[in-house]
Design a protein around this motif. Structure first.
Motif, PDB file in Angstrom:
ATOM      1  N   TYR A  25       0.864  -1.264  -0.096  1.00 42.71           N
ATOM      2  CA  TYR A  25       0.031   0.184   0.010  1.00 42.71           C
ATOM      3  C   TYR A  25       0.869   1.230  -0.027  1.00 42.71           C
ATOM      4  CZ  TYR A  25      -3.778  -3.068   1.440  1.00 42.71           C
ATOM      5  OH  TYR A  25      -4.673  -4.049   1.517  1.00 42.71           O
ATOM      6  N   HIS A  26       0.300   2.443  -0.643  1.00 45.81           N
ATOM      7  CA  HIS A  26       1.171   3.568  -0.704  1.00 45.81           C
ATOM      8  C   HIS A  26      -0.158   4.475  -0.545  1.00 45.81           C
ATOM      9  CE1 HIS A  26       3.587   7.066  -2.546  1.00 45.81           C
ATOM     10  NE2 HIS A  26       2.388   7.243  -2.599  1.00 45.81           N
ATOM     11  N   VAL A  27       0.266   5.381   0.643  1.00 49.68           N
ATOM     12  CA  VAL A  27      -0.789   6.496   0.938  1.00 49.68           C
ATOM     13  C   VAL A  27      -0.274   7.984   1.120  1.00 49.68           C
ATOM     14  CG1 VAL A  27      -2.559   5.216   2.096  1.00 49.68           C
ATOM     15  CG2 VAL A  27      -0.897   6.276   3.598  1.00 49.68           C
ATOM     16  N   ALA A  28      -0.801   8.752   0.562  1.00 57.36           N
ATOM     17  CA  ALA A  28      -0.097  10.331   0.585  1.00 57.36           C
ATOM     18  C   ALA A  28      -1.219  11.396   1.415  1.00 57.36           C
ATOM     19  CB  ALA A  28       0.354  10.787  -0.708  1.00 57.36           C
ATOM     20  N   PHE A  29      -0.553  11.870   2.595  1.00 61.00           N
ATOM     21  CA  PHE A  29      -1.537  12.826   3.377  1.00 61.00           C
ATOM     22  C   PHE A  29      -0.649  14.117   3.799  1.00 61.00           C
ATOM     23  CE2 PHE A  29      -0.325   9.536   5.728  1.00 61.00           C
ATOM     24  CZ  PHE A  29       0.168   9.854   6.998  1.00 61.00           C
ATOM     25  N   VAL A  30      -1.364  15.076   4.217  1.00 60.74           N
ATOM     26  CA  VAL A  30      -0.923  16.067   4.855  1.00 60.74           C
ATOM     27  C   VAL A  30      -1.277  15.798   6.475  1.00 60.74           C
ATOM     28  CG1 VAL A  30      -1.038  18.571   5.370  1.00 60.74           C
ATOM     29  CG2 VAL A  30      -1.031  17.739   3.228  1.00 60.74           C
ATOM     30  N   ASP A  31      -0.175  15.667   7.158  1.00 61.01           N
ATOM     31  CA  ASP A  31      -0.588  15.572   8.646  1.00 61.01           C
ATOM     32  C   ASP A  31      -1.123  16.405   9.429  1.00 61.01           C
ATOM     33  OD1 ASP A  31       1.417  16.696   9.532  1.00 61.01           O
ATOM     34  OD2 ASP A  31       2.919  15.132   9.682  1.00 61.01           O
ATOM     35  N   ASP A  32      -1.453  16.206  10.749  1.00 62.79           N
ATOM     36  CA  ASP A  32      -2.003  17.204  11.599  1.00 62.79           C
ATOM     37  C   ASP A  32      -0.977  18.456  11.796  1.00 62.79           C
ATOM     38  OD1 ASP A  32      -3.980  15.817  12.029  1.00 62.79           O
ATOM     39  OD2 ASP A  32      -3.587  14.875  13.782  1.00 62.79           O
ATOM     40  N   GLY A  33       0.284  18.311  11.678  1.00 67.78           N
ATOM     41  CA  GLY A  33       1.194  19.552  11.761  1.00 67.78           C
ATOM     42  C   GLY A  33       1.519  20.213  10.405  1.00 67.78           C
ATOM     43  N   GLY A  34       0.624  19.841   9.198  1.00 67.66           N
ATOM     44  CA  GLY A  34       0.935  20.497   7.973  1.00 67.66           C
ATOM     45  C   GLY A  34       2.082  19.810   7.131  1.00 67.66           C
ATOM     46  N   ARG A  35       2.663  18.909   7.382  1.00 70.86           N
ATOM     47  CA  ARG A  35       3.514  18.245   6.699  1.00 70.86           C
ATOM     48  C   ARG A  35       3.151  17.074   5.689  1.00 70.86           C
ATOM     49  NH1 ARG A  35       8.640  15.893  10.149  1.00 70.86           N
ATOM     50  NH2 ARG A  35       7.876  14.105   8.913  1.00 70.86           N
ATOM     51  N   PHE A  36       3.542  17.223   4.537  1.00 67.33           N
ATOM     52  CA  PHE A  36       3.057  16.129   3.555  1.00 67.33           C
ATOM     53  C   PHE A  36       3.946  14.950   4.030  1.00 67.33           C
ATOM     54  CE2 PHE A  36       3.064  14.127  -0.433  1.00 67.33           C
ATOM     55  CZ  PHE A  36       1.901  14.100  -0.615  1.00 67.33           C
ATOM     56  N   THR A  37       3.061  13.762   3.879  1.00 65.59           N
ATOM     57  CA  THR A  37       3.710  12.510   4.375  1.00 65.59           C
ATOM     58  C   THR A  37       3.295  11.421   3.330  1.00 65.59           C
ATOM     59  OG1 THR A  37       3.394  13.525   6.803  1.00 65.59           O
ATOM     60  CG2 THR A  37       3.533  10.887   6.344  1.00 65.59           C
ATOM     61  N   VAL A  38       4.210  10.676   3.066  1.00 67.82           N
ATOM     62  CA  VAL A  38       3.839   9.190   2.448  1.00 67.82           C
ATOM     63  C   VAL A  38       4.295   8.215   3.259  1.00 67.82           C
ATOM     64  CG1 VAL A  38       4.410   8.071   0.221  1.00 67.82           C
ATOM     65  CG2 VAL A  38       4.474  10.475   0.246  1.00 67.82           C
ATOM     66  N   SER A  39       3.052   7.247   3.318  1.00 74.71           N
ATOM     67  CA  SER A  39       3.511   6.027   4.012  1.00 74.71           C
ATOM     68  C   SER A  39       3.427   5.021   3.185  1.00 74.71           C
ATOM     69  CB  SER A  39       2.565   6.043   5.232  1.00 74.71           C
ATOM     70  OG  SER A  39       2.742   7.094   6.150  1.00 74.71           O
ATOM     71  N   GLU A  40       4.014   3.864   3.374  1.00 74.45           N
ATOM     72  CA  GLU A  40       3.775   2.670   2.592  1.00 74.45           C
ATOM     73  C   GLU A  40       3.925   1.345   3.367  1.00 74.45           C
ATOM     74  OE1 GLU A  40       5.792   4.269  -1.512  1.00 74.45           O
ATOM     75  OE2 GLU A  40       6.894   2.976  -0.352  1.00 74.45           O
ATOM     76  N   ILE A  41       3.215   0.544   3.008  1.00 71.56           N
ATOM     77  CA  ILE A  41       3.387  -0.894   3.661  1.00 71.56           C
ATOM     78  C   ILE A  41       4.082  -1.695   2.661  1.00 71.56           C
ATOM     79  CG2 ILE A  41       2.027  -2.879   4.563  1.00 71.56           C
ATOM     80  CD1 ILE A  41       1.636  -0.500   6.118  1.00 71.56           C
ATOM     81  N   TRP A  42       5.029  -2.399   3.278  1.00 71.14           N
ATOM     82  CA  TRP A  42       5.710  -3.590   2.246  1.00 71.14           C
ATOM     83  C   TRP A  42       5.933  -4.787   3.143  1.00 71.14           C
ATOM     84  CZ3 TRP A  42       8.602  -2.508  -2.281  1.00 71.14           C
ATOM     85  CH2 TRP A  42       8.264  -1.240  -2.787  1.00 71.14           C
ATOM     86  N   ASP A  43       6.171  -5.769   2.324  1.00 73.26           N
ATOM     87  CA  ASP A  43       6.352  -7.166   3.210  1.00 73.26           C
ATOM     88  C   ASP A  43       7.547  -7.269   4.043  1.00 73.26           C
ATOM     89  OD1 ASP A  43       3.925  -8.315   1.910  1.00 73.26           O
ATOM     90  OD2 ASP A  43       5.092  -9.042   0.250  1.00 73.26           O
ATOM     91  N   SER A  44       8.659  -6.515   3.622  1.00 72.92           N
ATOM     92  CA  SER A  44       9.804  -6.527   4.394  1.00 72.92           C
ATOM     93  C   SER A  44      10.684  -5.292   4.173  1.00 72.92           C
ATOM     94  CB  SER A  44      10.892  -7.466   3.890  1.00 72.92           C
ATOM     95  OG  SER A  44      11.229  -7.337   2.673  1.00 72.92           O
ATOM     96  N   GLN A  45      11.280  -4.722   5.240  1.00 68.81           N
ATOM     97  CA  GLN A  45      12.132  -3.532   5.212  1.00 68.81           C
ATOM     98  C   GLN A  45      13.320  -3.417   4.064  1.00 68.81           C
ATOM     99  OE1 GLN A  45      13.823  -2.391   8.867  1.00 68.81           O
ATOM    100  NE2 GLN A  45      15.081  -0.814   7.998  1.00 68.81           N
ATOM    101  N   GLU A  46      13.686  -4.866   3.800  1.00 69.38           N
ATOM    102  CA  GLU A  46      14.685  -4.930   2.720  1.00 69.38           C
ATOM    103  C   GLU A  46      13.982  -4.697   1.082  1.00 69.38           C
ATOM    104  OE1 GLU A  46      14.126  -7.169   4.971  1.00 69.38           O
ATOM    105  OE2 GLU A  46      15.707  -6.703   6.314  1.00 69.38           O
ATOM    106  N   GLN A  47      12.927  -5.190   0.985  1.00 68.98           N
ATOM    107  CA  GLN A  47      12.340  -4.944  -0.170  1.00 68.98           C
ATOM    108  C   GLN A  47      11.993  -3.321  -0.299  1.00 68.98           C
ATOM    109  OE1 GLN A  47       9.098  -7.682   0.389  1.00 68.98           O
ATOM    110  NE2 GLN A  47       9.718  -8.877  -1.283  1.00 68.98           N
ATOM    111  N   HIS A  48      11.404  -2.673   0.613  1.00 73.56           N
ATOM    112  CA  HIS A  48      11.381  -1.388   0.550  1.00 73.56           C
ATOM    113  C   HIS A  48      12.772  -0.560   0.415  1.00 73.56           C
ATOM    114  CE1 HIS A  48      11.721   2.862   2.585  1.00 73.56           C
ATOM    115  NE2 HIS A  48      10.413   2.974   1.674  1.00 73.56           N
ATOM    116  N   GLY A  49      13.705  -0.779   1.191  1.00 76.75           N
ATOM    117  CA  GLY A  49      15.036  -0.468   0.857  1.00 76.75           C
ATOM    118  C   GLY A  49      15.547  -0.632  -0.414  1.00 76.75           C
ATOM    119  N   SER A  50      15.545  -1.703  -1.132  1.00 73.61           N
ATOM    120  CA  SER A  50      15.909  -1.707  -2.432  1.00 73.61           C
ATOM    121  C   SER A  50      15.071  -0.931  -3.366  1.00 73.61           C
ATOM    122  CB  SER A  50      15.640  -3.195  -2.989  1.00 73.61           C
ATOM    123  OG  SER A  50      16.013  -3.439  -4.293  1.00 73.61           O
ATOM    124  N   TRP A  51      13.664  -0.849  -3.332  1.00 74.13           N
ATOM    125  CA  TRP A  51      13.038   0.022  -4.277  1.00 74.13           C
ATOM    126  C   TRP A  51      13.273   1.369  -3.748  1.00 74.13           C
ATOM    127  CZ3 TRP A  51       9.840   1.009  -7.909  1.00 74.13           C
ATOM    128  CH2 TRP A  51       9.208   2.479  -7.908  1.00 74.13           C
TER     129      TRP A  51
END
Length: 83
Positions: A25-51
């Protein structure tokens, strides 16, 4: 990054992201502090790191990362309809 900058830079990355091994999953949003944030769900930290190192690092400057281990992800059940 602003939402406008995201809208300009994200489309080609999103298309590649959809087929990345381990991506969920990938979501993009402005958080409560006004910062633009992208959050993702990956099967592993290694797969995310490689990407990230192959596709994002060096392309989009100034990104801060925080890795959080997720305890559970719940998704809706999609019915498959066949004719």
């Amino acid at each position: 990054m602003t939402p406008e900058q995201y809208d300009q830079s994200a489309p080609p990355l999103i298309e590649k992201l959809k087929t990345a091994p381990g991506f969920q999953y990938h979501v993009a949003f402005v958080d409560d502090g006004g910062r633009f944030t992208v959050s993702e769900i990956w099967d592993s930290q290694e797969q995310h790191g490689s990407w990230f190192s192959e596709n994002v690092e060096g392309v989009i400057p100034g990104i801060e990362q925080q890795v959080v281990k997720v305890h559970a992800v719940v998704t809706p059940v999609h019915a498959v309809v066949t004719a």
